[in-house]
Design a protein around this motif. Structure first.
Motif, PDB file in Angstrom:
ATOM      1  N   GLU A 108      75.696  60.597  21.436  1.00  0.00           N
ATOM      2  CA  GLU A 108      76.048  59.182  21.306  1.00  0.00           C
ATOM      3  C   GLU A 108      76.284  58.559  22.689  1.00  0.00           C
ATOM      4  O   GLU A 108      75.781  57.468  22.986  1.00  0.00           O
ATOM      5  N   PHE A 150      79.435  63.479  19.968  1.00  0.00           N
ATOM      6  CA  PHE A 150      79.903  62.701  21.104  1.00  0.00           C
ATOM      7  C   PHE A 150      78.870  62.640  22.241  1.00  0.00           C
ATOM      8  O   PHE A 150      78.582  61.579  22.788  1.00  0.00           O
ATOM      9  N   PHE A 174      87.218  69.183  23.319  1.00  0.00           N
ATOM     10  CA  PHE A 174      87.185  68.565  21.986  1.00  0.00           C
ATOM     11  C   PHE A 174      88.101  69.369  21.069  1.00  0.00           C
ATOM     12  O   PHE A 174      88.037  70.593  21.069  1.00  0.00           O
ATOM     13  N   GLN A 199      88.499  56.702  24.345  1.00  0.00           N
ATOM     14  CA  GLN A 199      88.547  56.049  23.013  1.00  0.00           C
ATOM     15  C   GLN A 199      88.317  57.079  21.907  1.00  0.00           C
ATOM     16  O   GLN A 199      88.858  56.965  20.822  1.00  0.00           O
ATOM     17  N   SER A 200      87.487  58.061  22.196  1.00  0.00           N
ATOM     18  CA  SER A 200      87.130  59.059  21.172  1.00  0.00           C
ATOM     19  C   SER A 200      88.104  60.229  21.143  1.00  0.00           C
ATOM     20  O   SER A 200      87.850  61.219  20.472  1.00  0.00           O
ATOM     21  N   GLN A 201      89.205  60.116  21.907  1.00  0.00           N
ATOM     22  CA  GLN A 201      90.205  61.199  21.951  1.00  0.00           C
ATOM     23  C   GLN A 201      89.616  62.513  22.463  1.00  0.00           C
ATOM     24  O   GLN A 201      90.000  63.593  22.030  1.00  0.00           O
ATOM     25  N   VAL A 202      88.621  62.364  23.339  1.00  0.00           N
ATOM     26  CA  VAL A 202      88.034  63.563  23.939  1.00  0.00           C
ATOM     27  C   VAL A 202      88.548  63.635  25.376  1.00  0.00           C
ATOM     28  O   VAL A 202      88.454  62.649  26.108  1.00  0.00           O
ATOM     29  N   PHE A 231      84.680  55.784  27.104  1.00  0.00           N
ATOM     30  CA  PHE A 231      84.260  56.147  25.741  1.00  0.00           C
ATOM     31  C   PHE A 231      84.959  57.451  25.305  1.00  0.00           C
ATOM     32  O   PHE A 231      85.404  57.590  24.161  1.00  0.00           O
ATOM     33  N   ALA A 232      85.082  58.397  26.247  1.00  0.00           N
ATOM     34  CA  ALA A 232      85.751  59.667  25.942  1.00  0.00           C
ATOM     35  C   ALA A 232      87.207  59.414  25.555  1.00  0.00           C
ATOM     36  O   ALA A 232      87.712  59.950  24.573  1.00  0.00           O
ATOM     37  N   GLN A 270      81.897  66.199  16.352  1.00  0.00           N
ATOM     38  CA  GLN A 270      81.317  64.863  16.470  1.00  0.00           C
ATOM     39  C   GLN A 270      80.116  64.886  17.421  1.00  0.00           C
ATOM     40  O   GLN A 270      80.060  65.691  18.337  1.00  0.00           O
ATOM     41  N   GLU A 327      86.855  66.512  16.152  1.00  0.00           N
ATOM     42  CA  GLU A 327      86.090  65.969  17.282  1.00  0.00           C
ATOM     43  C   GLU A 327      85.058  66.977  17.763  1.00  0.00           C
ATOM     44  O   GLU A 327      84.010  66.610  18.279  1.00  0.00           O
TER      45      GLU A 327
END
Ligand SMILES: Nc1ncnc2c1ncn2[C@@H]1O[C@H](COP(=O)(O)OP(=O)(O)OP(=O)(O)O)[C@@H](O)[C@H]1O
Length: 353
Positions: free
Chosen positions: A291, A288, A279, A338-341, A335-336, A286, A283
């Motif tokens: 979620e 993450f 991260f 999309q979340s830039q993780v 999902f990761a 977040q 981020e």
């Protein structure tokens, strides 16, 4: 002219003829270093880093390709032009390269055109330089009376004597303890900020890069294998050598031990996946994990986590055990993304699967 990079290395190959045959120290290396940046060049021993620096300051001529410094083709300069150009390229080394039988004052004076400046002006300039590196009180000392960090400060003052536009640093902190390393890197950062000087810094340690370099190039066996903003290289190292450097920065003994613990071994044998998340910046804060767990109905337990600073922003490194079916895991990876993780599956040895 002013928009030109401070250093431009274009398709440079450097070979050496030795008794044992031809050694290729650099192979088709291209790199552009913008003015005012601190650019790291990292690589293992023998990778060609020093040869690259020597091509930049004209101590070596590329066998092929061009090196331009502030727009000037270094190999095309006459001997006198090169001498003048070199005055504007400061250089510091791992072993400081000071004259042992000369005082601190004298070591710096020797880099100045003392005859042209006159005694008073030379002395004034040395005082200013020493003040800038925090050694105003040590002008009469000899190098042997100084600590490693202080010696490097003298070398930095000497390198800055002629107000260079470029500072080449070849492993400047490799002989220093971690605390002194930090203080020398902080000094380099300050000089970059105050004077706008471009710094090219050679190292074999990622911790040096993360401390002050906005960009980094990875050199391996004479080839430039990867380059980019330090943060991007950390978030997504592409080349195996780069991944090795990034891992060595993160993979502490504690992380390796945590991965090999019986608890992890049991759950892995029951089908759990080990996943590593990276991260960066906001981020890192977040929610993450919670979620993702709620969203996809998967169980995530933390094995090991650490947060290290890349410049002034945090980079979190987290190893987790994930329990779920293939679809749920695929959703987690999506999902990761999309979340830039950054998210990779690894084994208990920390290797990517
Ligand atoms: N003058 C020379 N003559 C012959 N071979 C050389 C010469 N200079 C460098 N080399 C070779 O070129 C390769 C790259 O060397 P270089 O010193 O540039 O690597 P490096 O990444 O700086 O390594 P280190 O961190 O150990 O100094 C090595 O194989 C080295 O032996």
């Amino acid at each position: 002219m002013t928009n030109e990079p401070a250093i431009e290395i274009q398709d440079v190959t450097k070979t050496f003829a030795t008794r044992g045959g031809t050694v290729t120290a650099l192979h088709d290396v291209s790199l552009s270093i913008e003015r005012g940046t601190i650019y790291g060049v990292i690589g293992h021993s023998g990778g060609g880093k020093s040869t690259l620096v020597r091509c930049v300051n004209g101590l070596e001529r590329p066998t092929q390709g061009v090196v331009r410094v502030q727009g000037e083709d270094i190999a095309a300069l006459s001997r006198e032009e090169l001498r003048l150009r070199r005055k504007k390229i400061g250089m510091i080394f791992q072993n400081f390269n000071l004259l042992d039988n000369a005082t601190v004052q004298k070591n710096i004076e020797l880099a100045l055109p003392a005859r042209k400046l006159g005694r008073a002006k030379t002395s004034e300039r040395v005082s200013l330089l020493l003040e800038e590196v925090g050694l105003a009180h040590r002008s009469d000392s000899y190098p042997s009376q100084l600590s490693g960090g202080q010696r490097q400060r003298v070398a930095i003052a000497r390198a800055m004597a002629n107000e260079p536009d470029i500072l080449l640093c070849d492993e400047p902190t490799s002989a220093l303890d971690p605390e002194t390393t930090d203080s020398i890197l902080e000094l380099l950062r300050q000089l970059n900020e105050t004077h706008g000087i471009t710094i090219m810094l050679i190292t074999h340690e990622m911790s040096v890069v993360t401390r002050i370099c906005s960009n980094v190039a990875v050199v391996n066996e004479g080839t430039l294998v990867e380059r980019g903003a330090t943060v991007d290289i950390f978030k997504q190292p592409k080349h195996a050598v780069t991944r090795g450097f990034v891992d060595s920065f993160f993979q502490t003994k504690e992380a390796a031990e945590s991965l090999r613990s019986p608890y992890v071994t049991n759950l892995v044998s029951e089908g759990a996946w080990i996943v590593r998340f990276l991260f960066y910046g906001d981020e890192a804060y977040q929610a993450f994990i919670s979620e993702a767990s709620q969203k996809f109905g998967i169980q995530i337990s933390i094995i090991y986590g650490s947060v290290r600073m890349i410049g002034s922003a945090p980079l979190g490194n987290l190893y987790v055990l994930v329990r779920g079916n293939a679809d749920q895991l695929a959703s987690l990876f999506q999902f990761a993304r999309q979340s830039q993780v950054s998210c990779i599956r690894i084994n208990q040895a920390g290797e990517e699967l």
